[in-house]
Design a protein around this motif. Structure first.
Motif, short mmCIF file in Angstrom:
data_model
loop_
_atom_site.label_atom_id
_atom_site.label_comp_id
_atom_site.label_asym_id
_atom_site.label_seq_id
_atom_site.Cartn_x
_atom_site.Cartn_y
_atom_site.Cartn_z
N THR A 83 34.71 29.20 25.94
CA THR A 83 34.05 30.37 26.53
C THR A 83 32.72 30.66 25.84
O THR A 83 31.75 31.07 26.49
CB THR A 83 34.98 31.59 26.42
N HIS A 84 32.67 30.41 24.55
CA HIS A 84 31.42 30.64 23.82
C HIS A 84 30.36 29.59 24.19
O HIS A 84 29.16 29.90 24.30
CB HIS A 84 31.69 30.61 22.32
N GLN A 85 30.81 28.35 24.41
CA GLN A 85 29.86 27.29 24.72
C GLN A 85 29.45 27.29 26.19
O GLN A 85 28.29 27.04 26.54
CB GLN A 85 30.47 25.93 24.36
N PHE A 86 30.39 27.58 27.09
CA PHE A 86 30.12 27.57 28.53
C PHE A 86 30.57 28.90 29.13
O PHE A 86 31.59 28.97 29.82
CB PHE A 86 30.85 26.40 29.20
N PRO A 87 29.85 29.97 28.88
CA PRO A 87 30.31 31.30 29.35
C PRO A 87 30.34 31.42 30.86
O PRO A 87 31.26 32.01 31.42
CB PRO A 87 29.30 32.25 28.71
N GLU A 88 29.31 30.89 31.55
CA GLU A 88 29.25 31.03 33.01
C GLU A 88 30.41 30.29 33.66
O GLU A 88 31.10 30.82 34.54
CB GLU A 88 27.91 30.50 33.53
N LEU A 89 30.64 29.04 33.25
CA LEU A 89 31.70 28.24 33.84
C LEU A 89 33.08 28.84 33.57
O LEU A 89 33.94 28.89 34.46
CB LEU A 89 31.63 26.82 33.29
N MET A 90 33.30 29.32 32.37
CA MET A 90 34.58 29.92 32.05
C MET A 90 34.77 31.25 32.77
O MET A 90 35.89 31.62 33.12
CB MET A 90 34.71 30.12 30.54
N GLY A 91 33.67 31.98 33.00
CA GLY A 91 33.78 33.20 33.78
C GLY A 91 34.19 32.92 35.21
O GLY A 91 35.02 33.62 35.80
N VAL A 92 33.60 31.87 35.78
CA VAL A 92 34.00 31.47 37.14
C VAL A 92 35.46 31.07 37.18
O VAL A 92 36.22 31.44 38.10
CB VAL A 92 33.09 30.32 37.63
N PHE A 93 35.89 30.32 36.15
CA PHE A 93 37.29 29.87 36.11
C PHE A 93 38.24 31.05 35.95
O PHE A 93 39.29 31.12 36.59
CB PHE A 93 37.47 28.89 34.95
N ALA A 94 37.88 32.01 35.11
CA ALA A 94 38.75 33.17 34.88
C ALA A 94 38.89 34.00 36.14
O ALA A 94 39.97 34.49 36.47
CB ALA A 94 38.19 34.01 33.74
N LYS A 95 37.77 34.17 36.88
CA LYS A 95 37.85 34.94 38.11
C LYS A 95 38.59 34.19 39.19
O LYS A 95 39.26 34.78 40.04
CB LYS A 95 36.45 35.30 38.58
N ALA A 96 38.49 32.85 39.14
CA ALA A 96 39.16 32.05 40.16
C ALA A 96 40.67 32.09 40.02
O ALA A 96 41.41 32.12 41.01
CB ALA A 96 38.67 30.61 40.10
N VAL A 97 41.16 32.07 38.79
CA VAL A 97 42.61 32.06 38.58
C VAL A 97 43.20 33.44 38.56
O VAL A 97 44.41 33.60 38.40
CB VAL A 97 42.96 31.35 37.24
N SER A 98 42.36 34.47 38.72
CA SER A 98 42.88 35.84 38.75
C SER A 98 43.71 36.05 40.00
O SER A 98 43.26 35.77 41.11
CB SER A 98 41.73 36.84 38.70
N PRO A 99 44.93 36.55 39.89
CA PRO A 99 45.76 36.74 41.08
C PRO A 99 45.21 37.80 42.01
O PRO A 99 45.43 37.76 43.21
CB PRO A 99 47.12 37.16 40.50
N ALA A 100 44.47 38.78 41.50
CA ALA A 100 43.92 39.83 42.35
C ALA A 100 42.80 39.32 43.23
O ALA A 100 42.53 39.88 44.29
CB ALA A 100 43.42 40.99 41.50
N SER A 101 42.15 38.23 42.78
CA SER A 101 41.04 37.72 43.58
C SER A 101 41.51 37.09 44.87
O SER A 101 40.76 36.94 45.82
CB SER A 101 40.25 36.70 42.76
N ILE A 102 42.77 36.66 44.90
CA ILE A 102 43.31 36.08 46.13
C ILE A 102 43.50 37.16 47.18
O ILE A 102 43.22 36.98 48.36
CB ILE A 102 44.65 35.38 45.84
N ILE A 103 43.95 38.34 46.73
CA ILE A 103 44.25 39.41 47.67
C ILE A 103 42.97 40.11 48.13
O ILE A 103 42.95 40.77 49.16
CB ILE A 103 45.21 40.41 47.01
N SER A 104 41.89 40.00 47.38
CA SER A 104 40.67 40.74 47.72
C SER A 104 40.04 40.24 49.00
O SER A 104 39.28 40.96 49.64
CB SER A 104 39.66 40.63 46.58
#
Length: 569
Positions: free
Chosen positions: A511-532
């Motif tokens: 996350t420290h080295q690739f913040p943008e990519l890890m942010g995308v990954f974290a939002k992608a695996v969020s269960p709430a993002s599926i329902i949104s």
């Protein structure tokens, strides 16, 4: 008082029934509670507007920046690392996991398990009866029956290698043995005896030798002083034997003089005389006069049968094996390998050697696997299993999987120190029996499959004590790697915490080295993002190609699109 006493059994019986009912129903209560929670969520889904709450949570997660994920993973890694450090410290100090101990001590009784305090003191014996388990205090050290001579053997090792083969703890035990064995709590000590008591306690060898000469100047008939000189000043076995013979002649004269006087002096003189005769027999054994040594040992055992604690029969067994008088060895074992007598590695492994010797010259693992074991081979294998269960450290020394060192002056039964002492003197006897080491190599590890859990349950002997490692580390020199059995395995919670700490640390680094990519990954695996994204499916079937499905997706958060496509297909 009678009414109170009569009511106590009823109240205690009701309490026990209530506890048993509570422990029995605890599992079912958990399932019922879980079912009620699921039903409540289903019923209150619309009234509480849980769907809108999840949608707002999705909006909140989408607005989080990469810095938040860096802080989150870093904090998780720090907390799991602190837990790992505490768990490892607790395990190194107490030998168990703190989390497991808390769960066993406090949670297990609530869940209907058996409390650990009710089982730690008992073990199941061979006949199924509950017997007391040996405690830590029973890890008693014993005088090594085959201990070497300090001046003629231990000091030579120090001169050649520069290493000290004896620990201060071991030598201090020997000093205590000499004081109690030769003088004890005599109310009136002679001047030379007082000097010798001080001599045994001296840490410097030269100071002990000087004190022995001082005692001889006070009394030329001080046998204990000659014993000390034979043990520590003599640089050869021949010189040690000469000094012991001189001490023997003095001891006999003193014994004849004191036999009609003070009884306590008589007892100590007898102990000194037995010690001298035994060491003279060992000198004869080391100088090659084995038959003479055997005769001296037999005479000593006949003359003083009550001094069995000295284990002179172990010296006799080793000398008879050197003579290859196996029938005499079997006769000695028939007397001392009794169920009512304490065992030792010498007893168990010598018995195994005799039975293995009868079949080892023709033994082949391949042939045995095809045709099975014969009766004699089965007896030999069972004897090896019995010996390994008593002391599991010996086979690695006999098979030369571990290097030998000089044995200590004291040993711990079933410990690594006893294994070193046995293998040091008996390895040559196993090598002399053709195929015996091969049979041992093929069968000794099968012992551990017979014993389900060595720390808790014994098969032929008491459970293996867990206190041997501490005593062996004090008896054996620091340059020797102490053999530990059974090896302490890391508890599950330490492994789990280590994995969790490593995983979160890796996430924090990524996350420290690739913040943008890890942010995308974290939002992608969020269960709430599926329902949104509710309105993302609108299927149209192409009339020309019924198998072709076209999909129309309404605008949605860009970072959620990969997950949506994954869910669709």
């Amino acid at each position: 008082m009678e009414d109170t006493a009569g009511s106590n059994p009823q109240s205690s019986g009701f309490t026990e029934k209530f506890k048993s009912w509570l422990s029995w129903s605890w599992t079912y209560v958990c399932f019922i509670w879980l079912g009620m929670v699921l039903i409540m969520i289903y019923v209150l889904w619309s009234p509480l507007k849980l769907q809108e709450t999840l949608s707002s949570a999705s909006v909140f997660l989408n607005t989080l920046t990469p810095k938040f994920y860096v802080a989150l993973t870093g904090t998780s890694s720090l907390i799991s690392g602190l837990i790992l450090i505490f768990e490892w410290w607790y395990f190194r100090k107490y030998g168990t996991s703190f989390i497991e101990q808390v769960s066993v001590s406090h949670l297990r009784p609530l869940l209907g398990g058996v409390e650990s305090s009710s089982t730690t003191g008992l073990f199941t014996s061979v006949n199924g009866e509950a017997e007391p388990r040996p405690s830590v205090s029973e890890c008693k050290v014993w005088r090594n029956p085959l201990n070497l001579f300090r001046g003629a053997e231990y000091n030579r090792y120090t001169w050649v290698t520069g290493k000290e083969p004896l620990t201060y703890y071991d030598m201090n035990l020997s000093a205590q043995d000499h004081q109690t064995f030769f003088t004890g709590d005599t109310p009136q000590l002679r001047p030379e005896d007082a000097v010798m008591q001080k001599a045994w306690r001296e840490r410097n060898p030269q100071a002990r030798i000087r004190a022995a000469y001082q005692a001889i100047e006070m009394n030329h008939d001080c046998a204990a002083a000659y014993v000390l000189l034979a043990e520590e000043e003599a640089t050869t076995i021949t010189e040690a034997e000469r000094l012991f013979k001189k001490a023997l002649s003095i001891g006999k004269n003193v014994l004849q003089y004191t036999v009609h006087s003070v009884l306590i002096h008589c007892r100590h003189n007898i102990n000194l005389l037995v010690y001298i005769k035994r060491r003279l027999a060992m000198c004869a054994r080391k100088l090659g006069r084995i038959k003479e040594a055997v005769k001296m040992m037999r005479d000593l055992m006949k003359e003083f049968p009550l001094l069995g604690m000295l284990n002179i029969h172990e010296n006799l067994l080793e000398a008879l094996l050197e003579l290859q008088a196996y029938a005499d060895v079997q006769a000695v074992l028939a007397k001392y390998d009794d169920i009512s007598l304490p065992k030792s590695a010498t007893i168990c492994y010598t018995s195994a050697l005799l039975k293995a010797r009868a079949v080892s010259d023709k033994f082949s693992p391949e042939a045995a696997s095809r045709r099975g074991l014969s009766t004699a081979e089965m007896n030999a294998v069972e004897a090896i299993h019995r010996a390994v269960e008593f002391n599991p450290h010996v086979p690695k020394y006999l098979l030369e999987m571990k290097s030998l060192i000089l044995p200590p002056e004291h040993i711990l039964k079933r410990g690594d120190s006893e294994a070193v002492a046995y293998a040091f003197f008996h390895l040559q006897h196993w090598k002399r029996a053709e195929g015996a080491l091969n049979l041992l190599h093929c069968t000794w590890e099968g012992t551990f499959r017979i014993i389900p859990y060595p720390l808790e349950k014994g098969h032929l002997f008491y459970p293996y004590p867990g206190c041997t490692e501490t005593a062996d580390r004090e008896l054996l020199p620091s340059f020797h790697e102490v053999s530990v059995y059974p090896k302490k395995e890391l508890p599950f919670f330490i492994l789990f915490t280590a994995g969790l700490c490593s995983f979160t640390a890796m996430l924090a680094m990524l996350t420290h080295q690739f913040p943008e990519l890890m942010g995308v990954f974290a939002k992608a695996v969020s269960p709430a993002s599926i329902i949104s994204c509710q309105n993302f499916t609108n299927f149209d079937v192409d009339s020309d190609s019924p198998l072709l499905i076209t999909t129309q997706i309404e605008p949605c958060t860009r970072v959620n699109q990969p997950l949506i496509w994954f869910c669709m297909f």
